[in-house]
Enzyme design. Structure first.
Site, PDB file in Angstrom:
ATOM      1  N   HIS A  46       0.821  -1.208   0.000  1.00 51.85           N
ATOM      2  CA  HIS A  46       0.000   0.000   0.000  1.00 51.85           C
ATOM      3  C   HIS A  46       0.856   1.260   0.000  1.00 51.85           C
ATOM      4  O   HIS A  46       0.533   2.240  -0.661  1.00 51.85           O
ATOM      5  CB  HIS A  46      -0.906  -0.024   1.237  1.00 51.85           C
ATOM      6  CG  HIS A  46      -2.030   0.946   1.177  1.00 51.85           C
ATOM      7  ND1 HIS A  46      -3.137   0.756   0.393  1.00 51.85           N
ATOM      8  CD2 HIS A  46      -2.234   2.132   1.801  1.00 51.85           C
ATOM      9  CE1 HIS A  46      -3.979   1.760   0.535  1.00 51.85           C
ATOM     10  NE2 HIS A  46      -3.448   2.611   1.376  1.00 51.85           N
ATOM     11  N   HIS A  92     -10.717   2.414  -1.398  1.00 53.05           N
ATOM     12  CA  HIS A  92     -10.873   1.999  -0.005  1.00 53.05           C
ATOM     13  C   HIS A  92     -11.637   0.683  -0.014  1.00 53.05           C
ATOM     14  O   HIS A  92     -12.670   0.532   0.632  1.00 53.05           O
ATOM     15  CB  HIS A  92     -11.591   3.080   0.819  1.00 53.05           C
ATOM     16  CG  HIS A  92     -10.897   3.357   2.111  1.00 53.05           C
ATOM     17  ND1 HIS A  92     -11.533   3.793   3.241  1.00 53.05           N
ATOM     18  CD2 HIS A  92      -9.592   3.247   2.466  1.00 53.05           C
ATOM     19  CE1 HIS A  92     -10.658   3.944   4.227  1.00 53.05           C
ATOM     20  NE2 HIS A  92      -9.472   3.627   3.772  1.00 53.05           N
TER      21      HIS A  92
END
Lengths: 729, 216
Positions: A46, A92
């Site tokens: 990430h 998300h």
């Protein structure tokens, strides 16, 4: 932190043996608890993009309108008159799969902070959503309902209009939904701000919400691994959003920047203080001393590592010259925002963490930010398609009227009203085209006030569109990804806007699997080619990998958000046929086929086969023709031919305009085949359609396609209106 | 004339209301911590989510220092317009009867609705046409009042977006100088956004103020 007997702590935190060896070598010792927590996050997929960074370098990122390219919190393009538009899309996905309301809400909150962190006032939100089949999946209905409520909760409450978006339903998203949020902001050039920390001796001020235990390990635990059935236990790693806190933070941040009080500004997102502080230090080529004992806490007994990795929302970090600190704190007090000096900039290139003066961790900034190994993928095209077809919903030999009805009420094509009615599209007084009025949302750059456009002066504006199509990218990742860019640009052309730049969110499965690596590599090549074809640079974006469940990877889903400029919003093009008697024309080189189409899906076919070949010069010419025709008011309406094919596009023009049409399709043209981003349906008086293929006329109460079908408009409108809302009720 | 637009932390439609009011007069923002209304001729309590509205819409804002001055201003006959969250705040403050409850479908709703103006004899609607097209956007907009109230606006048949009692969209107090409505007239003042019908409400206020002796 203690390790279990089964495996060392670093593996639990997502680091490989090889990566841990590199850390020990780089540090010359074993890392301590705080250091290991920080490194595991900064070296996660990430934060470090370790499986995608090499590929991303293939994307073109420069162009004449680009003010800020990738690397800052958001990219920015010039829109004239000394103003800039900053924009970015971000995912998300995994938080939303675990807790859809808060996952989606904090997705919006996070992308908004990226926008005001660069000094821009957020003026719009768009979203791109993917779920399993709502017709058959209770879970997907639940995820959709709560994710939409979460997006609305955050955007509506903070006073930023949600002006557009897209939603598709496919079985591969059943366990792993996609929630991508895009935000757009407006700033004078002079207010654009960097996140680079500067000036040893300057102070580090944390302001905004208190720091709690929420979201700990989100970046490494949730965002960088596949979802499994046990993920309900990860619900505590999802953050909780507070739009009221962010509204104050937004106003406070912009006031601080307007007053010239900040040397740099950064938001706290994934990996919290660790990531934002180390990135500020890295960009500024400096070191930092930070004392976690000074961080205002929600829970008093938090450990230093927890404070460093907490993903509590609505927090910002800024660098301030010491003599301005009191003024900064005063502005924060006015907005009732907690602000605390937590550290200072040093010239050491070392990130030192203290707790009440005692050193608890010390890491070289380059080790944290730059030294994570970047991996080469091992792409390999799968022998056959990875995805299966669904249930057959319409017979392959159904008559054209039946097929058109089925398409218009299908979940992927029916009206999105039931969703977008939950969002405020008008706050801030700029919105000219709301959802379903035009192919892209249109916002005026000056607010619409008494004197705006006085005396007929043009009112410049922007058009924004977000698009993706996993089915077609699954058929051919390279051609499908390029098609998404063409279609996004086609949407802008329909409003009269010229593309300035784009942002992308690359949602893929596990890149360590050869077939997913192949999808990713091919799709990035396709994106890069289409960006060059249309001269639209990439100014920022996000990669979301490991979107898999035990059932397999999601459809490869690159999502593109594109921003364009139009000279006068009063001339913005609309979807709906406007005037009975207008002629209808087909613009572009339209070469439709059925593979990967919505009709193929309704037939139960898997996404496989081939996409139509594209003639890039014809695409450019068609986009230019439509853009110019809209700007010159030659056209009364403009709509690109997208999912469902030419008859669906014409039906949508009829429904939006409340008027029928008589159509004579060119001989041999497939009424339901698709060729996205290449062709348009426009209407207008004959003289404005010079050189175009006239295919019919506006008028009547039916959609009458010679030799194929004749259906009352009211029936088509009802099917289109009820298709999705019926599935959700 | 001069409008004052209240800004609480969490207010969203303050600038929109200011821009709309500025089409018919002067308009300035009033900060929630200030008691000084700066000599304005009419007060607008705009939409948004004052103080986050986490407790009950408008329940915290009624205690803001500026609201003490607004209550006093209203008692002296000053014109007060509450839009959406402003309507909720005026009900919480006791300046208007009734209460706003969560929509019957429990969701936020944005929709362009048709309104019937059922009372033109107020300072807020005197120049309004019989019907208005204005957007609503709220989660807590279902009006309820146990006693009869002075209804000014009703949702046209089939346009009630929230289950409001008797299709009520806007009411005035007994004195007729405080008006609350859920629809957002400030978002219907420019043809580019689809409707200019909301402007009539701001123009009505200007006309009413110009005929009155200013409130002290």
């Amino acid at each position: 932190m203690s390790s279990t007997d089964a495996q060392p702590r670093y593996r639990e935190l997502g680091l490989t043996d090889h990566e841990y060896e590199l850390i020990v070598t780089g540090l010359g010792r074993e890392p301590g608890d705080v250091e290991l927590a920080m490194l595991s996050l900064m070296w996660s997929e990430h934060c470090a993009y370790k499986h995608s960074k090499k590929l991303l370098s293939r994307l073109p990122t420069t162009g004449r309108h680009v003010l800020v390219g990738p690397g800052e919190n958001a990219g920015a393009v010039d829109v004239g008159d000394g103003m800039a538009i900053a924009f970015k899309v971000e995912s998300h996905n995994h938080p939303s799969a675990v807790e859809p309301f808060q996952g989606a809400a904090t997705g919006v909150g996070g992308i908004l902070r990226d926008i005001f962190a660069v000094g821009a006032r957020p003026i719009a939100v768009l979203d791109s959503l993917r779920f399993g089949e709502v017709a058959t999946s209770q879970r997907s209905r639940y995820l959709l309902e709560h994710a939409v409520a979460g997006i609305g909760h955050y955007g509506n409450s903070i006073g930023v209009p949600t002006i557009g978006g897209e939603i598709y339903f496919e079985p591969s998203y059943e366990q792993n939904c996609l929630i991508n949020a895009m935000a757009v902001g407006l700033a004078p050039h002079a207010r654009l701000t960097s996140a680079a920390a500067a000036g040893p001796g300057n102070l580090l001020i944390l302001f905004g919400a208190l720091t709690g235990r929420d979201g700990i390990g989100g970046a490494s635990v949730l965002a960088s691994a596949e979802l499994t059935d046990a993920d309900d236990s990860k619900r505590p790693t999802v953050q909780i959003g507070d739009p009221f806190a962010e509204k104050k933070l937004l106003e406070c941040s912009l006031e601080l920047l307007d007053a010239g009080l900040l040397a740099s500004l950064q938001d706290l997102g994934a990996a919290g203080l660790t990531s934002s502080a180390s990135e500020m230090a890295s960009k500024g080529d400096v070191g930092l001393d930070l004392d976690v004992g000074k961080v205002p806490l929600r829970e008093a007994d938090m450990e230093p590592f927890e404070i460093m990795v907490s993903e509590s929302q609505e927090r910002m970090l800024c660098v301030v010259e010491p003599h301005l600190a009191d003024q900064v704190l005063a502005v924060c007090e006015k907005w009732e925002v907690t602000a605390t000096v937590i550290g200072k900039v040093t010239d050491t290139h070392s990130f030192r963490v203290f707790k009440n003066g005692e050193l608890v961790g010390e890491l070289p900034v380059p080790l944290l930010v730059d030294d994570c190994p970047l991996y080469d993928l091992e792409p390999e095209a799968p022998a056959t398609t990875l995805y299966v077809g669904g249930e057959q919903q319409v017979a392959t030999d159904a008559d054209p009227a039946t097929t058109l009805r089925a398409l218009l009420q299908s979940a992927n094509i029916a009206s999105r009203r039931v969703v977008f009615e939950q969002y405020d599209p008008v706050v801030q007084s700029r919105t000219v085209c709301r959802p379903e009025q035009a192919d892209a949302a249109v916002l005026a750059l000056p607010v619409l006030a008494a004197g705006t456009g006085a005396g007929g002066a043009p009112i410049p504006g922007i058009a924004v569109s977000i698009d993706g199509n996993g089915r077609r990218v699954a058929v051919d990742p390279r051609a499908g990804a390029a098609e998404v860019v063409y279609e996004c640009a086609a949407n802008l052309a329909c409003t009269g806007a010229e593309p300035l730049g784009l942002t992308n969110c690359l949602n893929f499965g596990n890149p360590e699997k050869p077939h997913v690596a192949w999808q990713l590599s091919e799709a990035i090549d396709g994106l890069a080619q289409a960006c060059r074809d249309l001269d639209v640079p990439v100014v920022g974006g996000n990669v979301s990998l490991y979107n898999e469940s035990p059932d397999g990877p999601i459809l490869p889903t690159p999502v593109i958000g594109m921003v364009g400029r139009l000279p006068d919003v009063r001339r913005a093009g609309r979807i709906g046929f406007a005037n009975p008697g207008d002629r209808i024309a087909l613009v572009g080189s339209f070469n439709p086929s059925r593979d990967g189409s919505e009709l193929a899906k309704l037939h139960g076919s898997a996404p496989a086969g081939a996409l139509p070949d594209k003639d890039v010069s014809a695409i450019r010419a068609a986009h230019d023709r439509v853009r110019q025709g809209v700007r010159d008011r030659e056209f009364s309406s403009a709509h690109d031919i997208a999912e469902g094919g030419i008859l669906v596009a014409i039906a949508e023009c009829c429904i939006a305009g409340g008027v029928g049409a008589i159509i004579n399709l060119p001989a041999g043209l497939d009424p339901f085949g698709e060729d996205l981003g290449t062709a348009f349906i426009v209407s207008g008086p004959t003289e404005g359609l010079d050189g175009l293929t006239i295919i019919g006329a506006v008028g009547g109460r039916e959609l009458n396609v010679q030799g194929l079908l004749n259906v009352p408009l009211s029936e088509l409108a009802d099917l289109h209106a009820a298709g999705l809302s019926t599935l959700l009720s | 004339m001069k409008f004052g637009v209240i800004r609480f932390p969490g207010t969203c439609d303050d600038v929109d209301a200011q821009l709309a009011a500025a089409r018919v007069g002067e308009a300035e923002l009033l900060w929630h911590r200030d008691r000084d209304l700066k000599g304005v001729d009419a007060v607008i309590v705009p939409g948004g989510f004052s103080y986050g509205d986490y407790l009950r819409a408008g329940a915290i804002a009624r205690f803001a220092p500026v609201m003490e001055s607004v209550v006093e201003f209203a008692r002296e006959g000053g014109l007060v317009l509450g839009i959406c969250n402003g309507f909720q705040i005026l009900c919480e403050s006791g300046l208007l009867p009734g209460a706003l409850l969560v929509n019957n479908h429990l969701k936020f709703v944005f929709r362009q609705v048709q309104l019937d103006v059922v009372d033109h004899n107020t300072p807020f609607t005197r120049t309004c046409p019989p019907t208005l097209s204005i957007p609503v956007k709220h989660t807590t907009g279902r009006y309820y009042a146990p006693e009869p109230v002075q209804v000014v606006l009703r949702y046209a048949p089939g346009h009630n977006p929230n289950g409001s009692q008797d299709d009520i969209a806007g009411v005035v107090n007994n004195a007729g100088n405080v008006f609350g409505l859920m629809p957002h007239p400030e978002h219907a003042v420019d043809a580019l956004t689809g409707s200019t019908d909301g402007l009539a409400i701001f123009e009505s206020i200007r006309a009413a103020v110009s005929e009155r002796i200013p409130v002290a």
